[in-house]
Design a protein around this motif. Sequence first.
Motif, PDB file in Angstrom:
ATOM      1  N   SER A   4       7.255 -14.948   1.793  1.00  0.00           N
ATOM      2  CA  SER A   4       7.700 -14.426   3.082  1.00  0.00           C
ATOM      3  C   SER A   4       6.865 -13.216   3.473  1.00  0.00           C
ATOM      4  O   SER A   4       6.220 -12.585   2.630  1.00  0.00           O
ATOM      5  CB  SER A   4       9.176 -14.041   3.011  1.00  0.00           C
ATOM      6  OG  SER A   4       9.393 -13.099   1.986  1.00  0.00           O
ATOM      7  N   ALA A   5       6.867 -12.899   4.756  1.00  0.00           N
ATOM      8  CA  ALA A   5       6.142 -11.725   5.245  1.00  0.00           C
ATOM      9  C   ALA A   5       6.783 -10.453   4.690  1.00  0.00           C
ATOM     10  O   ALA A   5       7.980 -10.404   4.403  1.00  0.00           O
ATOM     11  CB  ALA A   5       6.150 -11.695   6.758  1.00  0.00           C
ATOM     12  N   THR A   6       5.970  -9.417   4.537  1.00  0.00           N
ATOM     13  CA  THR A   6       6.459  -8.123   4.069  1.00  0.00           C
ATOM     14  C   THR A   6       6.266  -7.086   5.164  1.00  0.00           C
ATOM     15  O   THR A   6       5.427  -7.243   6.054  1.00  0.00           O
ATOM     16  CB  THR A   6       5.713  -7.672   2.811  1.00  0.00           C
ATOM     17  OG1 THR A   6       4.310  -7.675   3.074  1.00  0.00           O
ATOM     18  CG2 THR A   6       6.006  -8.588   1.643  1.00  0.00           C
ATOM     19  N   SER A   7       7.008  -6.007   5.074  1.00  0.00           N
ATOM     20  CA  SER A   7       6.958  -4.965   6.095  1.00  0.00           C
ATOM     21  C   SER A   7       5.954  -3.883   5.726  1.00  0.00           C
ATOM     22  O   SER A   7       5.869  -3.475   4.558  1.00  0.00           O
ATOM     23  CB  SER A   7       8.335  -4.324   6.262  1.00  0.00           C
ATOM     24  OG  SER A   7       9.292  -5.263   6.699  1.00  0.00           O
ATOM     25  N   GLY A   8       5.212  -3.411   6.728  1.00  0.00           N
ATOM     26  CA  GLY A   8       4.412  -2.213   6.545  1.00  0.00           C
ATOM     27  C   GLY A   8       5.307  -0.990   6.562  1.00  0.00           C
ATOM     28  O   GLY A   8       6.409  -1.009   7.116  1.00  0.00           O
ATOM     29  N   GLY A  54       0.815  -1.205   0.000  1.00  0.00           N
ATOM     30  CA  GLY A  54       0.000   0.000   0.000  1.00  0.00           C
ATOM     31  C   GLY A  54       0.847   1.253   0.000  1.00  0.00           C
ATOM     32  O   GLY A  54       1.959   1.276   0.546  1.00  0.00           O
ATOM     33  N   GLY A  55       0.344   2.295  -0.627  1.00  0.00           N
ATOM     34  CA  GLY A  55       1.055   3.565  -0.620  1.00  0.00           C
ATOM     35  C   GLY A  55       1.029   4.222   0.747  1.00  0.00           C
ATOM     36  O   GLY A  55       0.124   3.986   1.557  1.00  0.00           O
ATOM     37  N   GLY A  56       2.032   5.039   1.035  1.00  0.00           N
ATOM     38  CA  GLY A  56       2.092   5.806   2.271  1.00  0.00           C
ATOM     39  C   GLY A  56       2.013   7.288   1.990  1.00  0.00           C
ATOM     40  O   GLY A  56       1.989   7.729   0.829  1.00  0.00           O
ATOM     41  N   ALA A  57       1.996   8.087   3.047  1.00  0.00           N
ATOM     42  CA  ALA A  57       1.835   9.530   2.889  1.00  0.00           C
ATOM     43  C   ALA A  57       3.061  10.201   2.282  1.00  0.00           C
ATOM     44  O   ALA A  57       2.962  11.340   1.818  1.00  0.00           O
ATOM     45  CB  ALA A  57       1.510  10.166   4.227  1.00  0.00           C
ATOM     46  N   SER A  58       4.217   9.521   2.265  1.00  0.00           N
ATOM     47  CA  SER A  58       5.403  10.146   1.673  1.00  0.00           C
ATOM     48  C   SER A  58       6.076   9.277   0.621  1.00  0.00           C
ATOM     49  O   SER A  58       7.115   9.674   0.080  1.00  0.00           O
ATOM     50  CB  SER A  58       6.437  10.480   2.769  1.00  0.00           C
ATOM     51  OG  SER A  58       7.003   9.300   3.310  1.00  0.00           O
ATOM     52  N   GLU A  59       5.478   8.118   0.296  1.00  0.00           N
ATOM     53  CA  GLU A  59       6.196   7.191  -0.579  1.00  0.00           C
ATOM     54  C   GLU A  59       5.210   6.206  -1.214  1.00  0.00           C
ATOM     55  O   GLU A  59       4.264   5.751  -0.562  1.00  0.00           O
ATOM     56  CB  GLU A  59       7.217   6.421   0.262  1.00  0.00           C
ATOM     57  CG  GLU A  59       8.147   5.509  -0.489  1.00  0.00           C
ATOM     58  CD  GLU A  59       9.124   4.824   0.465  1.00  0.00           C
ATOM     59  OE1 GLU A  59      10.321   4.778   0.128  1.00  0.00           O
ATOM     60  OE2 GLU A  59       8.711   4.329   1.541  1.00  0.00           O
ATOM     61  N   VAL A  60       5.482   5.834  -2.466  1.00  0.00           N
ATOM     62  CA  VAL A  60       4.653   4.822  -3.122  1.00  0.00           C
ATOM     63  C   VAL A  60       4.902   3.458  -2.506  1.00  0.00           C
ATOM     64  O   VAL A  60       5.970   3.184  -1.945  1.00  0.00           O
ATOM     65  CB  VAL A  60       4.941   4.764  -4.639  1.00  0.00           C
ATOM     66  CG1 VAL A  60       4.605   6.087  -5.311  1.00  0.00           C
ATOM     67  CG2 VAL A  60       6.392   4.379  -4.905  1.00  0.00           C
ATOM     68  N   GLY A  61       3.875   2.584  -2.600  1.00  0.00           N
ATOM     69  CA  GLY A  61       4.073   1.204  -2.208  1.00  0.00           C
ATOM     70  C   GLY A  61       4.979   0.487  -3.186  1.00  0.00           C
ATOM     71  O   GLY A  61       5.039   0.818  -4.381  1.00  0.00           O
ATOM     72  N   VAL A  62       5.694  -0.523  -2.684  1.00  0.00           N
ATOM     73  CA  VAL A  62       6.636  -1.269  -3.512  1.00  0.00           C
ATOM     74  C   VAL A  62       5.872  -2.295  -4.359  1.00  0.00           C
ATOM     75  O   VAL A  62       4.957  -2.958  -3.870  1.00  0.00           O
ATOM     76  CB  VAL A  62       7.691  -1.962  -2.633  1.00  0.00           C
ATOM     77  CG1 VAL A  62       8.645  -2.803  -3.472  1.00  0.00           C
ATOM     78  CG2 VAL A  62       8.466  -0.934  -1.819  1.00  0.00           C
ATOM     79  N   ASP A  63       6.261  -2.421  -5.622  1.00  0.00           N
ATOM     80  CA  ASP A  63       5.647  -3.421  -6.487  1.00  0.00           C
ATOM     81  C   ASP A  63       5.971  -4.832  -5.991  1.00  0.00           C
ATOM     82  O   ASP A  63       7.100  -5.112  -5.539  1.00  0.00           O
ATOM     83  CB  ASP A  63       6.179  -3.295  -7.914  1.00  0.00           C
ATOM     84  CG  ASP A  63       5.710  -2.044  -8.632  1.00  0.00           C
ATOM     85  OD1 ASP A  63       4.746  -1.407  -8.162  1.00  0.00           O
ATOM     86  OD2 ASP A  63       6.316  -1.707  -9.667  1.00  0.00           O
ATOM     87  N   GLY A  86       5.060  -1.854   2.238  1.00  0.00           N
ATOM     88  CA  GLY A  86       4.265  -0.638   2.232  1.00  0.00           C
ATOM     89  C   GLY A  86       5.128   0.605   2.160  1.00  0.00           C
ATOM     90  O   GLY A  86       6.282   0.615   2.609  1.00  0.00           O
ATOM     91  N   GLY A  87       4.576   1.667   1.586  1.00  0.00           N
ATOM     92  CA  GLY A  87       5.281   2.943   1.534  1.00  0.00           C
ATOM     93  C   GLY A  87       5.275   3.636   2.887  1.00  0.00           C
ATOM     94  O   GLY A  87       4.361   3.464   3.699  1.00  0.00           O
ATOM     95  N   ASP A  88       6.306   4.414   3.147  1.00  0.00           N
ATOM     96  CA  ASP A  88       6.422   5.118   4.424  1.00  0.00           C
ATOM     97  C   ASP A  88       5.414   6.264   4.523  1.00  0.00           C
ATOM     98  O   ASP A  88       5.020   6.873   3.525  1.00  0.00           O
ATOM     99  CB  ASP A  88       7.828   5.686   4.599  1.00  0.00           C
ATOM    100  CG  ASP A  88       8.863   4.621   4.883  1.00  0.00           C
ATOM    101  OD1 ASP A  88       8.486   3.492   5.262  1.00  0.00           O
ATOM    102  OD2 ASP A  88      10.071   4.910   4.721  1.00  0.00           O
ATOM    103  N   GLY A  89       5.048   6.574   5.767  1.00  0.00           N
ATOM    104  CA  GLY A  89       4.181   7.696   6.045  1.00  0.00           C
ATOM    105  C   GLY A  89       4.937   8.999   6.154  1.00  0.00           C
ATOM    106  O   GLY A  89       6.112   9.104   5.789  1.00  0.00           O
ATOM    107  N   ALA A  90       4.261  10.024   6.663  1.00  0.00           N
ATOM    108  CA  ALA A  90       4.830  11.371   6.788  1.00  0.00           C
ATOM    109  C   ALA A  90       4.856  11.785   8.253  1.00  0.00           C
ATOM    110  O   ALA A  90       4.026  11.357   9.058  1.00  0.00           O
ATOM    111  CB  ALA A  90       4.016  12.364   5.972  1.00  0.00           C
TER     112      ALA A  90
END
Length: 255
Positions: free
Chosen positions: A203-207, A158-167, A176-180
């Motif tokens: 494998s698990a992915t990071s938010g 998912g996208g975050g407030a300061s960064e796109v989500g990773v494909d 997930g993309g980082d917030g602001a």
Amino acid sequence: GGGAANFTDAATGTYTDGGVDYKYKTYTGTGTVTIDVAGFADLLLVSGGGGGGGDIGGGGGGGGHSVLTNAYLPVGTLTVTVGAGGSSNANGAVSTVSQYLEVGGGAGGPANFDGYYGGSGGGGSGNGAFLGGSGVSGHGFAGGNGQAATGVRGSGGGGGASEVGVDGTTSVAGDGGDGASSSLDNVATTRSGGGGGGSFGGSATSGGAGGGGAGSGTGIGSAGTVNTGGGGGGSDSTFAGGAGGSGVVIIRVVV
């Protein structure tokens, strides 16, 4: 009403910065603010994060994130709405103060769907090359795209407030993309991170930083953190995505 607004509710805290004295009130749930002097205030609006996609679903987008300076507040008892996080496959709810509104985060796309549009967009499902949802410019970023292959199918983060989500890729889902960060309460805090994408047996992915939930390759995605607007993590096949985290509102005025 050309100067600072004033609220009569009990302040959550006070501080001085750069020689200017402030008081602020933090809302972690829906309520009201009573304005006895019309004027300008600074507002942090974070909406609810999007729910992670179920059944090889994308990560939920972070809730919309905005810091408004010199927002005019009229006299009266004004409604403050703190948006709830979305359940699996559902967008987060809006946060509001008077006429000011912030859009909820987009849900991660469940199997065979693109990610949903929102404050930040949800990631696309990895059960095919499904696209991440778009975010609202100035409030959040798009989710990552999903990719399919025999075996592991990587959904987008998912996208975050300061960064796109990773494909996602054909071997791993996207983070997930980082917030602001904002600091109207005098504490720099990152919010509205995107949820990690889910996969089939991967494998698990990071938010993303700012409350995004982890995606899973073996079960249910993790929930976004409460009162951060973090997106929920996507899930493995047949499982639900994690719920998005609820939002938060901060109102700050000069005293």
